[in-house]
Design a protein around this motif. Structure first.
Motif, mmCIF file in Angstrom:
data_model
loop_
_atom_site.group_PDB
_atom_site.id
_atom_site.type_symbol
_atom_site.label_atom_id
_atom_site.label_comp_id
_atom_site.label_asym_id
_atom_site.label_seq_id
_atom_site.Cartn_x
_atom_site.Cartn_y
_atom_site.Cartn_z
ATOM 1 N N ASN A 100 -57.471 -75.520 103.093
ATOM 2 C CA ASN A 100 -57.466 -77.361 103.170
ATOM 3 C C ASN A 100 -59.530 -77.160 102.927
ATOM 4 O O ASN A 100 -60.021 -76.086 103.345
ATOM 5 C CB ASN A 100 -56.716 -77.960 103.695
ATOM 6 N N LEU A 129 -56.734 -77.400 98.663
ATOM 7 C CA LEU A 129 -55.209 -78.440 98.672
ATOM 8 C C LEU A 129 -55.209 -78.314 99.869
ATOM 9 O O LEU A 129 -56.074 -78.162 101.123
ATOM 10 C CB LEU A 129 -54.178 -77.454 97.770
ATOM 11 N N SER A 131 -52.748 -79.977 103.222
ATOM 12 C CA SER A 131 -52.325 -79.129 103.761
ATOM 13 C C SER A 131 -51.256 -79.125 103.218
ATOM 14 O O SER A 131 -49.681 -77.702 103.305
ATOM 15 C CB SER A 131 -52.476 -78.974 105.664
ATOM 16 N N ASP A 132 -50.338 -79.981 102.633
ATOM 17 C CA ASP A 132 -49.224 -80.054 102.297
ATOM 18 C C ASP A 132 -48.935 -79.516 101.188
ATOM 19 O O ASP A 132 -47.617 -78.705 101.076
ATOM 20 C CB ASP A 132 -48.460 -82.267 102.133
ATOM 21 N N GLN A 133 -49.204 -79.586 100.785
ATOM 22 C CA GLN A 133 -49.861 -79.150 98.885
ATOM 23 C C GLN A 133 -49.615 -77.283 99.774
ATOM 24 O O GLN A 133 -48.876 -76.506 98.571
ATOM 25 C CB GLN A 133 -50.523 -79.433 97.914
ATOM 26 N N ILE A 134 -50.473 -76.609 100.415
ATOM 27 C CA ILE A 134 -50.352 -75.386 99.562
ATOM 28 C C ILE A 134 -49.483 -74.980 100.692
ATOM 29 O O ILE A 134 -48.620 -73.685 100.539
ATOM 30 C CB ILE A 134 -51.824 -75.104 101.390
ATOM 31 N N ARG A 136 -46.448 -75.982 99.804
ATOM 32 C CA ARG A 136 -45.437 -75.609 98.939
ATOM 33 C C ARG A 136 -45.466 -74.863 98.222
ATOM 34 O O ARG A 136 -44.855 -74.167 97.759
ATOM 35 C CB ARG A 136 -45.724 -77.735 98.509
ATOM 36 N N ALA A 137 -46.691 -74.499 98.325
ATOM 37 C CA ALA A 137 -47.544 -73.377 96.892
ATOM 38 C C ALA A 137 -47.310 -72.292 98.088
ATOM 39 O O ALA A 137 -46.688 -71.792 96.878
ATOM 40 C CB ALA A 137 -49.129 -73.451 96.583
ATOM 41 N N SER A 140 -43.441 -71.287 97.083
ATOM 42 C CA SER A 140 -42.618 -71.697 96.276
ATOM 43 C C SER A 140 -43.135 -70.733 95.565
ATOM 44 O O SER A 140 -43.694 -70.354 93.950
ATOM 45 C CB SER A 140 -43.441 -72.849 95.117
ATOM 46 N N ASN A 142 -46.563 -69.584 94.770
ATOM 47 C CA ASN A 142 -47.941 -70.276 94.117
ATOM 48 C C ASN A 142 -49.028 -69.517 94.230
ATOM 49 O O ASN A 142 -49.915 -69.658 93.745
ATOM 50 C CB ASN A 142 -47.323 -71.082 93.312
ATOM 51 N N GLU A 199 -60.539 -86.642 95.447
ATOM 52 C CA GLU A 199 -59.776 -85.126 95.438
ATOM 53 C C GLU A 199 -60.238 -84.479 96.300
ATOM 54 O O GLU A 199 -59.297 -83.686 96.316
ATOM 55 C CB GLU A 199 -59.867 -85.097 93.904
ATOM 56 N N ALA A 201 -60.184 -82.208 99.748
ATOM 57 C CA ALA A 201 -58.188 -82.458 100.947
ATOM 58 C C ALA A 201 -58.508 -83.539 101.809
ATOM 59 O O ALA A 201 -57.868 -84.416 102.386
ATOM 60 C CB ALA A 201 -57.665 -81.511 101.196
#
Length: 297
Positions: A100, A129, A131-134, A136-137, A140, A142, A199, A201
């Protein structure tokens, strides 16, 4: 008891092909040599590893247990070879890091420099990114490592302590809020703000908190980084929300004051997270150790 890596590889090949002759051909090794190796291995162990059939071979119960260990040893030997190749400069290793804004701008740079110096074969891919997108990455696969807000539900991953982060207000020294030691974000929403690009975070998070309070953040100008924001605040262009470490660093060089935010979300624990330590490259595990050591100090 001594085990030869070639013997272990032969065991795995026999189990996967179901035939001593096919395993020997795939190695390649003479059938007689493969048969002799397996016979001597079984003699040393003191029990048969395979049941011989007319149409092939299947592992015995003891063989299945031995194979489980053999596969892991063979896999580790391959990883060792890759790691040594990388260290010799024959192979580049990429480690993906997602963090983040606070971690990426404040805490990570001092730790990453020494790591990159010690491991010249590593190329870091760093992505900023929310934190919630991290999370998910990581789930997955990623990204290899993530530094994110510990207030999230961090299930399904390995989570280690990294740093504590507090958000504060940076205001001009003659600003009405400068005389206060602390306040809530709602107390500051009537003033103009200096923000980062939308954009980023952290900026997204702060604007979301303001919206939840019922009054969107009045962003007068957006600056690319903390230093530019501090300069604009010092010149009276507005106030800003910054990580405490960055605010302290810049307030010493500019005529600004720090006001603590009392909102519960303003104090956060940053966590160092990976999906699975065993699934990381040797270099990525070393980076985890470096960042963990920084926390321990």
């Amino acid at each position: 008891m001594h085990f030869d890596l070639t013997d272990l590889r032969l065991m795995v090949a026999i189990a996967e092909s179901g035939s001593l002759s096919r395993a020997a051909a795939d190695f390649p090794i003479a059938l007689s040599a493969a048969s002799n190796r397996l016979r001597l291995l079984e003699q040393r162990i003191g029990m048969p590893l395979f049941i011989r059939h007319a149409d092939g071979m299947t592992p015995t119960p003891a063989g299945r247990i031995a194979l489980d260990h053999a596969r892991r040893v063979v896999a580790e030997s391959v990883q060792l070879g890759d790691a040594l190749q990388a260290l010799s400069g024959q192979q580049r290793v990429r480690v993906r890091v997602a963090a983040n804004t606070v971690a990426n701008s404040t805490f990570l740079p001092p730790a990453l420099g020494p790591f990159l110096k010690d491991f010249p074969e590593v190329d870091l891919q760093i992505e900023e990114l929310p934190s919630d997108q991290i999370l998910r990455a990581l789930l997955s696969d990623n990204t290899d490592l993530g530094v994110l807000d510990g207030n999230l539900q961090l299930t399904g991953i390995v989570s280690l302590p990294f740093r504590h982060d507090r958000l504060v207000l940076l205001v001009p020294q003659d600003h009405p809020l400068a005389a206060r030691q602390h306040c809530l974000l709602r107390d500051a929403l009537g003033y103009a703000f200096i923000g980062m690009p939308a954009e980023r975070a952290l900026q997204h998070f702060v604007e979301e908190m303001a919206t939840m309070l019922g009054k969107p953040l009045a962003v007068r100008v957006r600056a690319p980084g903390f230093f530019a924001i501090a300069q604009l605040v010092a010149q009276g262009a507005g106030i800003a929300v910054l990580p405490e470490a960055a605010a302290k660093r810049h307030s010493m060089a500019t005529p600004t004051a720090i006001v603590a935010l009392n909102d519960p979300w303003a104090t956060r624990e940053l966590r160092l997270c990976v999906r699975c330590l065993d699934g990381l490259s040797a270099q990525a595990r070393q980076l985890v150790a470096y960042l963990s050591d920084i926390h321990a100090q």
